[in-house]
Design a protein around this motif. Sequence first.
Motif, PDB file in Angstrom:
ATOM      1  N   LEU A   1     -15.323  51.417 -13.920  1.00 46.45           N
ATOM      2  CA  LEU A   1     -14.730  52.376 -12.984  1.00 46.45           C
ATOM      3  C   LEU A   1     -14.478  51.695 -11.633  1.00 46.45           C
ATOM      4  CD1 LEU A   1     -16.898  55.549 -13.748  1.00 46.45           C
ATOM      5  CD2 LEU A   1     -14.510  55.132 -14.421  1.00 46.45           C
ATOM      6  N   PRO A   2     -13.411  52.091 -10.919  1.00 43.11           N
ATOM      7  CA  PRO A   2     -13.115  51.486  -9.595  1.00 43.11           C
ATOM      8  C   PRO A   2     -14.192  51.832  -8.589  1.00 43.11           C
ATOM      9  CG  PRO A   2     -11.670  53.363 -10.016  1.00 43.11           C
ATOM     10  CD  PRO A   2     -12.405  53.119 -11.287  1.00 43.11           C
ATOM     11  N   SER A   3     -14.492  50.900  -7.770  1.00 40.85           N
ATOM     12  CA  SER A   3     -15.515  51.118  -6.739  1.00 40.85           C
ATOM     13  C   SER A   3     -14.940  51.709  -5.466  1.00 40.85           C
ATOM     14  CB  SER A   3     -16.229  49.802  -6.417  1.00 40.85           C
ATOM     15  OG  SER A   3     -15.278  48.829  -5.994  1.00 40.85           O
ATOM     16  N   ARG A   4     -13.616  51.596  -5.274  1.00 38.86           N
ATOM     17  CA  ARG A   4     -12.994  52.160  -4.068  1.00 38.86           C
ATOM     18  C   ARG A   4     -12.713  53.639  -4.282  1.00 38.86           C
ATOM     19  NH1 ARG A   4      -7.907  48.460  -2.999  1.00 38.86           N
ATOM     20  NH2 ARG A   4      -7.664  49.036  -5.232  1.00 38.86           N
ATOM     21  N   ALA A   5     -12.732  54.373  -3.165  1.00 39.04           N
ATOM     22  CA  ALA A   5     -12.443  55.800  -3.222  1.00 39.04           C
ATOM     23  C   ALA A   5     -10.963  56.010  -3.464  1.00 39.04           C
ATOM     24  CB  ALA A   5     -12.857  56.489  -1.931  1.00 39.04           C
ATOM     25  N   PRO A   6     -10.601  57.010  -4.232  1.00 39.43           N
ATOM     26  CA  PRO A   6      -9.185  57.251  -4.514  1.00 39.43           C
ATOM     27  C   PRO A   6      -8.480  57.811  -3.293  1.00 39.43           C
ATOM     28  CG  PRO A   6     -10.505  59.006  -5.437  1.00 39.43           C
ATOM     29  CD  PRO A   6     -11.465  58.011  -4.877  1.00 39.43           C
ATOM     30  N   SER A   7      -7.198  57.790  -3.328  1.00 42.04           N
ATOM     31  CA  SER A   7      -6.403  58.355  -2.236  1.00 42.04           C
ATOM     32  C   SER A   7      -6.528  59.870  -2.253  1.00 42.04           C
ATOM     33  CB  SER A   7      -4.948  57.945  -2.410  1.00 42.04           C
ATOM     34  OG  SER A   7      -4.436  58.445  -3.639  1.00 42.04           O
ATOM     35  N   ALA A   8      -6.176  60.468  -1.167  1.00 44.44           N
ATOM     36  CA  ALA A   8      -6.288  61.926  -1.053  1.00 44.44           C
ATOM     37  C   ALA A   8      -5.413  62.625  -2.071  1.00 44.44           C
ATOM     38  CB  ALA A   8      -5.915  62.359   0.358  1.00 44.44           C
ATOM     39  N   ALA A   9      -4.212  62.081  -2.289  1.00 46.84           N
ATOM     40  CA  ALA A   9      -3.311  62.710  -3.264  1.00 46.84           C
ATOM     41  C   ALA A   9      -3.882  62.602  -4.666  1.00 46.84           C
ATOM     42  CB  ALA A   9      -1.951  62.051  -3.200  1.00 46.84           C
ATOM     43  N   SER A  10      -4.424  61.422  -4.970  1.00 51.46           N
ATOM     44  CA  SER A  10      -5.012  61.252  -6.297  1.00 51.46           C
ATOM     45  C   SER A  10      -6.230  62.153  -6.478  1.00 51.46           C
ATOM     46  CB  SER A  10      -5.411  59.798  -6.512  1.00 51.46           C
ATOM     47  OG  SER A  10      -4.269  58.955  -6.425  1.00 51.46           O
ATOM     48  N   ALA A  11      -7.055  62.269  -5.442  1.00 51.24           N
ATOM     49  CA  ALA A  11      -8.240  63.124  -5.528  1.00 51.24           C
ATOM     50  C   ALA A  11      -7.856  64.582  -5.682  1.00 51.24           C
ATOM     51  CB  ALA A  11      -9.115  62.936  -4.302  1.00 51.24           C
ATOM     52  N   LYS A  12      -6.761  64.949  -4.959  1.00 46.86           N
ATOM     53  CA  LYS A  12      -6.333  66.345  -5.063  1.00 46.86           C
ATOM     54  C   LYS A  12      -5.755  66.646  -6.446  1.00 46.86           C
ATOM     55  CE  LYS A  12      -3.587  69.792  -2.634  1.00 46.86           C
ATOM     56  NZ  LYS A  12      -2.651  70.044  -1.501  1.00 46.86           N
ATOM     57  N   ALA A  13      -5.078  65.671  -7.026  1.00 49.60           N
ATOM     58  CA  ALA A  13      -4.457  65.884  -8.338  1.00 49.60           C
ATOM     59  C   ALA A  13      -5.453  65.735  -9.484  1.00 49.60           C
ATOM     60  CB  ALA A  13      -3.316  64.901  -8.539  1.00 49.60           C
ATOM     61  N   ALA A  14      -6.611  65.124  -9.217  1.00 46.70           N
ATOM     62  CA  ALA A  14      -7.595  64.917 -10.287  1.00 46.70           C
ATOM     63  C   ALA A  14      -8.183  66.252 -10.721  1.00 46.70           C
ATOM     64  CB  ALA A  14      -8.694  63.983  -9.821  1.00 46.70           C
ATOM     65  N   SER A  15      -8.507  66.337 -11.989  1.00 42.66           N
ATOM     66  CA  SER A  15      -9.040  67.581 -12.560  1.00 42.66           C
ATOM     67  C   SER A  15     -10.561  67.548 -12.562  1.00 42.66           C
ATOM     68  CB  SER A  15      -8.532  67.770 -13.990  1.00 42.66           C
ATOM     69  OG  SER A  15      -9.153  68.857 -14.616  1.00 42.66           O
ATOM     70  N   ALA A  16     -11.152  68.731 -12.397  1.00 48.07           N
ATOM     71  CA  ALA A  16     -12.612  68.866 -12.447  1.00 48.07           C
ATOM     72  C   ALA A  16     -13.109  69.232 -13.844  1.00 48.07           C
ATOM     73  CB  ALA A  16     -13.074  69.913 -11.442  1.00 48.07           C
TER      74      ALA A  16
END
Length: 665
Positions: free
Chosen positions: A550-565
């Motif tokens: 898994l990537p160690s960097r935090a995702p971008s805001a757009a990617s985080a917003k589009a990610a599903s829970a």
Amino acid sequence: MWLDRLAGQQHSGSPSPQPNSRPISPMPRRTSSARGPYLTSQRPGISSRGSTLSLLSNDSSSSLLASSKRANGSTLKQSSTVDDAPDPEEILARILGPTPDSPVSDEGQAWRITDDDLEFDFDFGGLALHELATQEGAQEEETYKSQTVEDYERDKAKFEELHRSIQACDDILSSVETNLTSFRNDLAAVSADIESLQARSTALNVRLENRKAVEKGLGPVVEELSVSPLVVSKISEGHIDEAWVKVLAEVDKRATNHKKNAQQIQSKAMADTGPLLEKLILKAIERIRDFLVAQIKALRSPQINAQIIQQQNFLKFKDLFSFLQRHQPVLGGEICLAYMNTMRWYYLNQFTRYAKALEKIKLHILDKNDVLGHDDVSRRATVLSSSKLAGAPHDAFNLGRRIDMLKTNNQVALSSYLAEEDQSMHYLEVPFRNFNLALIDNATAEYTFLAAFFTPALSFSAISRHFNYIFEPTFSMGQGLTKQLVADTFDGLGLLLCVRLNQHFVFELQRRRIPAVDGYINGTAMVLWPRLQMVMDAHCESVKTLTAALPSRAPSAASAKAASAAPHVITQRFGQLLHGILALSTEFGDDEPVVISLRRLRTDMEGFLTKVAHATLGADKRKRDRFLYNNYSLILTIISDVGGKLAIEQQEHFEELKLGVQESV
């Protein structure tokens, strides 16, 4: 008889007296007026006190009217009772005819009691009854009238008839007397015979008791000193059956007693019996050897069922081996070794054929691509011979109906024919269960036979050694089959199923009391547990590898917003795998190796989910907690219907994790 007496009286000039009557006095009879105050009318010429003999009646020839004396001279009135019965005097008159003195007219009136007679006043003249009777007898004697010759001639035919009747009665009575005398003599003879028989019976009883006493004392001695020709013929030439075994036991008993008594009693009879018993024993040993060798050879026949021969030809004659072991232990050991080698070959040959039949069952192949953290899970199928064939898709993490194999009541192994003809796909626990089930059933039958046939000739420790010698190559082949099944598999649920089946076999062997198979069961467990531990380690390593990727960097805001829970796909697999392990561990504790591996896998899974939440949802803590909440809820939902100590522990743990992130959600 009486006619002679009557004739004698006639020649002497004296009248014949009336038969069956009192002696008649020669004095003239007095008239009725001088007899007393009252006398009923009577037939003239016949004494009122006399009686007439008749073949028809015993009635008296005259009757006196019963009268009672009236006190103070008063008149006593009596009423006459009319009787319909015939008058006995009339009957006598008809038989004897009218007397010379009897009047022709008023005959009936002279013989009947009238009312005037009843009204008559009695006057005894001051005399008592006995005086009156005495006086009346004297008067009868004085008034007796002798019988004339004409009267005698007239009554002669009647007296002759009476004489003939009496003479016939005398003849009959004489015959009866003769018969009774003969019967008495016969009865006396029978009584004498009975007494003789009683005496003989008593003598025979005494002789019988004496013989019993003598037989009781001499019987055992005679039996010990003699051998029946039938026994010799049966042992030498008779067919070996149950009767032959009984005769052999009798010979063995006599031989044992002879050896004991030969040291104490020296006699010619015992010296002669000893060699005969020895020859009989040697002949019996020879025949037993030939019989057992023939049965052992029968076990090597093709398509033979060894258990049938064991039950019908060995166990029925188990006393033969005991006899052989007592008298020829070396030969007994050789027979035992021949049997063990035969059965060693028999079981190895049979289970080799069965294992080849099981190898033709098509199995799902679960390799390293079926670990928990692998994304591209491929589906393959093959058989134990390792030929790769495309098969039906399978789920490596879902237990499904595979657990039914532990719950089934069918304890019969799959036959070789059905195994060869089966074209469906199975998991590795199917051949494992069928092979070991058949092996345990045969091992139980063989151990039971050995314990029944060789006891008490051999000890139980020796029997266990013989059993292990027989099944050693078969057990090695069984463990080799298990290693072949689990060598390259990554089917954790299948391995745990095999472990549970092996544990059930342990319980079944304990119930059957077969301790000799414990070594094989323990060896099988030592093959299964390490492989299961390695598969669990592979799952943990795959999850760690996936977490590290898994990537160690935090995702971008757009990617985080589009990610599903929504729950991760690995969570679904983990929940199913956890459910399968818990379902297979409901009856066991938390001290098994799989429990430690499961806790380690759970920790790795929690770390993976936490890192996925940070890697895909970024700094949004609420969304991260929602993601974790959904994953924990999914795991709880999957394992919620499982019971057992280990399942409760896992449910409580994930419930705590769920509550930890529920507040922010």
